[in-house]
Scaffold this active site. Structure first.
Site, PDB file in Angstrom:
ATOM      1  N   HIS A  34       4.623 -10.268  -2.028  1.00 10.35           N
ATOM      2  CA  HIS A  34       5.809 -10.912  -2.601  1.00 10.35           C
ATOM      3  C   HIS A  34       7.049 -10.383  -1.875  1.00 10.35           C
ATOM      4  O   HIS A  34       6.924  -9.574  -0.930  1.00 10.35           O
ATOM      5  CB  HIS A  34       5.891 -10.656  -4.111  1.00 10.35           C
ATOM      6  CG  HIS A  34       5.741  -9.205  -4.482  1.00 10.35           C
ATOM      7  ND1 HIS A  34       6.655  -8.251  -4.123  1.00 10.35           N
ATOM      8  CD2 HIS A  34       4.767  -8.554  -5.149  1.00 10.35           C
ATOM      9  CE1 HIS A  34       6.276  -7.083  -4.575  1.00 10.35           C
ATOM     10  NE2 HIS A  34       5.111  -7.218  -5.193  1.00 10.35           N
ATOM     11  N   HIS A  37       7.247  -6.660  -0.982  1.00 10.74           N
ATOM     12  CA  HIS A  37       6.518  -6.230   0.227  1.00 10.74           C
ATOM     13  C   HIS A  37       7.275  -6.662   1.485  1.00 10.74           C
ATOM     14  O   HIS A  37       7.354  -5.926   2.466  1.00 10.74           O
ATOM     15  CB  HIS A  37       5.126  -6.885   0.288  1.00 10.74           C
ATOM     16  CG  HIS A  37       4.212  -6.486  -0.816  1.00 10.74           C
ATOM     17  ND1 HIS A  37       3.812  -7.364  -1.798  1.00 10.74           N
ATOM     18  CD2 HIS A  37       3.595  -5.316  -1.081  1.00 10.74           C
ATOM     19  CE1 HIS A  37       2.996  -6.754  -2.624  1.00 10.74           C
ATOM     20  NE2 HIS A  37       2.843  -5.509  -2.217  1.00 10.74           N
ATOM     21  N   GLN A  61      -8.618   3.843  -6.328  1.00 11.90           N
ATOM     22  CA  GLN A  61      -7.415   4.164  -7.092  1.00 11.90           C
ATOM     23  C   GLN A  61      -7.371   3.439  -8.442  1.00 11.90           C
ATOM     24  O   GLN A  61      -6.387   3.539  -9.164  1.00 11.90           O
ATOM     25  CB  GLN A  61      -6.148   3.896  -6.278  1.00 11.90           C
ATOM     26  CG  GLN A  61      -5.826   2.417  -6.026  1.00 11.90           C
ATOM     27  CD  GLN A  61      -4.683   2.268  -5.030  1.00 11.90           C
ATOM     28  OE1 GLN A  61      -4.819   2.530  -3.841  1.00 11.90           O
ATOM     29  NE2 GLN A  61      -3.527   1.836  -5.510  1.00 11.90           N
TER      30      GLN A  61
HETATM   31  O1  PAF Z   1       1.219   0.547  -3.477  1.00 12.97           O
HETATM   32  C1  PAF Z   1       0.137   0.021  -3.155  1.00 12.97           C
HETATM   33  O2  PAF Z   1       0.014  -1.203  -3.012  1.00 12.97           O
HETATM   34  C2  PAF Z   1      -1.085   0.903  -2.960  1.00 12.97           C
HETATM   35  O3  PAF Z   1      -1.102   1.945  -3.877  1.00 12.97           O
HETATM   36  C3  PAF Z   1      -1.267   1.417  -1.519  1.00 12.97           C
HETATM   37  C4  PAF Z   1      -0.108   2.342  -1.110  1.00 12.97           C
HETATM   38  C5  PAF Z   1      -1.334   0.243  -0.565  1.00 12.97           C
HETATM   39  C6  PAF Z   1      -2.560   2.227  -1.410  1.00 12.97           C
HETATM   40  O4  PAF Z   1      -3.671   1.450  -1.726  1.00 12.97           O
END
Ligand code: PAF
Length: 289
Positions: A34, A37, A61
């Site tokens: 979006h 980014h 994560q």
């Molecule tokens: O912020 C994010 O989109 C994620 O945490 C990242 C930094 C790409 C790591 O997977």
């Protein structure tokens, strides 16, 4: 623009850029791009000769009850946005290549992770997302080892993630300069996030309360209120006035150590996480007082 999924290919590409003494900027993402980014991409374009964007929804994560399997994805739209923005390489690896010995945890494959110290991860988002920052630090370290950029562009919206990565880069002597980029907001003040797409119409409207509460905190501080708890109390009242908002945390912390402060002073972060239905949103404001 090149779209690359193989680790060796992206390594070769970046090595090639470096033979020409070109600087390389890197924007790691989980896709569903979006304007937030794209502001990182713009910052990278302004600073660097070449820009690499990674798109990888990193399983390590996400907690077992989190939205890994339903995380939004639209590779075609992402590639178009990157192409239009002048990105040089989109790197979208396979999970099996990023985690060649298995994905999840000790015992099921990989024997090595990057574990940020508890002081950075046992508070704010870390409290309700155990293991999250270990997953983030590990994948960002892997991506930096693969892409080897000169500059790493990260958003300040994920303030704790940024602090974890800045500390990791220092502690592990990683040769990259981290460039923090400001939060990008919708016209009504809601911080941009891929997760905003989960919000119902009603929740989307309610969610504007987050920025309003931060603005109010800012005003209180400027008016001379020196007590974090008084500010948090007011923010709690404002957010709770939306009946569908469920507060996870509101904290006022030192921006570098993330330790709570009784009086906002110096480089301060006001950070919050609030659930609307099943969607958990974060937002923050950084102030130098
Ligand atoms: O912020 C994010 O989109 C994620 O945490 C990242 C930094 C790409 C790591 O997977």
């Amino acid at each position: 623009m090149e779209s690359i999924s193989k680790i060796e290919e992206v390594r070769d590409k970046v090595s090639f850029y470096k033979t020409k003494y070109e600087t390389v900027g890197f924007v790691p993402t989980m896709g569903y791009l979006h304007a937030g980014h794209m502001s990182l991409v713009r910052a990278a374009k302004n600073t660097c000769d070449r820009v690499v964007v990674s798109i990888f929804v990193n399983p390590s994560q996400f907690g077992p009850k989190e939205d890994f399997s339903t995380y939004p994805m639209d590779m075609e739209a992402d590639l178009k946005m990157c192409r239009d923005a002048g990105v040089d390489v989109v790197f979208s690896p396979e999970a099996g290549d990023m985690y060649p010995r298995g994905i999840y945890d000790l015992g099921s494959g990989a024997l090595t992770f990057v574990e940020p110290v508890a002081g950075l991860t046992d508070k704010l988002c870390g409290e309700s997302r155990p293991g999250h920052f270990r997953g983030v630090a590990t994948i960002v370290a892997k991506l930096l080892n693969i892409v080897t950029p000169h500059y790493l562009f990260m958003g300040q919206k994920d303030a704790q993630q940024l602090a974890v990565i800045e500390n990791m880069v220092t502690d592990l002597n990683i040769g990259v300069k981290v460039i923090p980029c400001p939060i990008v907001r919708e016209e009504d003040g809601l911080a941009m996030s891929s997760r905003n797409t989960y919000l119902s119409r009603e929740d989307r409207i309610s969610a504007t309360v987050l920025n309003r509460s931060l603005q109010h905190a800012d005003k209180m501080i400027k008016d001379g209120v020196a007590s974090s708890s008084a500010i948090i109390e007011e923010m709690t009242k404002i957010i709770s006035s939306e009946k569908n908002a469920e507060i996870d945390y509101i904290e006022i912390v030192d921006a570098a150590s993330l330790e709570r402060v009784e009086t906002p002073k110096g480089d301060t972060l006001i950070a919050l996480a609030v659930k609307f239905g099943k969607t958990r949103l974060i937002d923050n404001m950084r102030l130098v007082i």
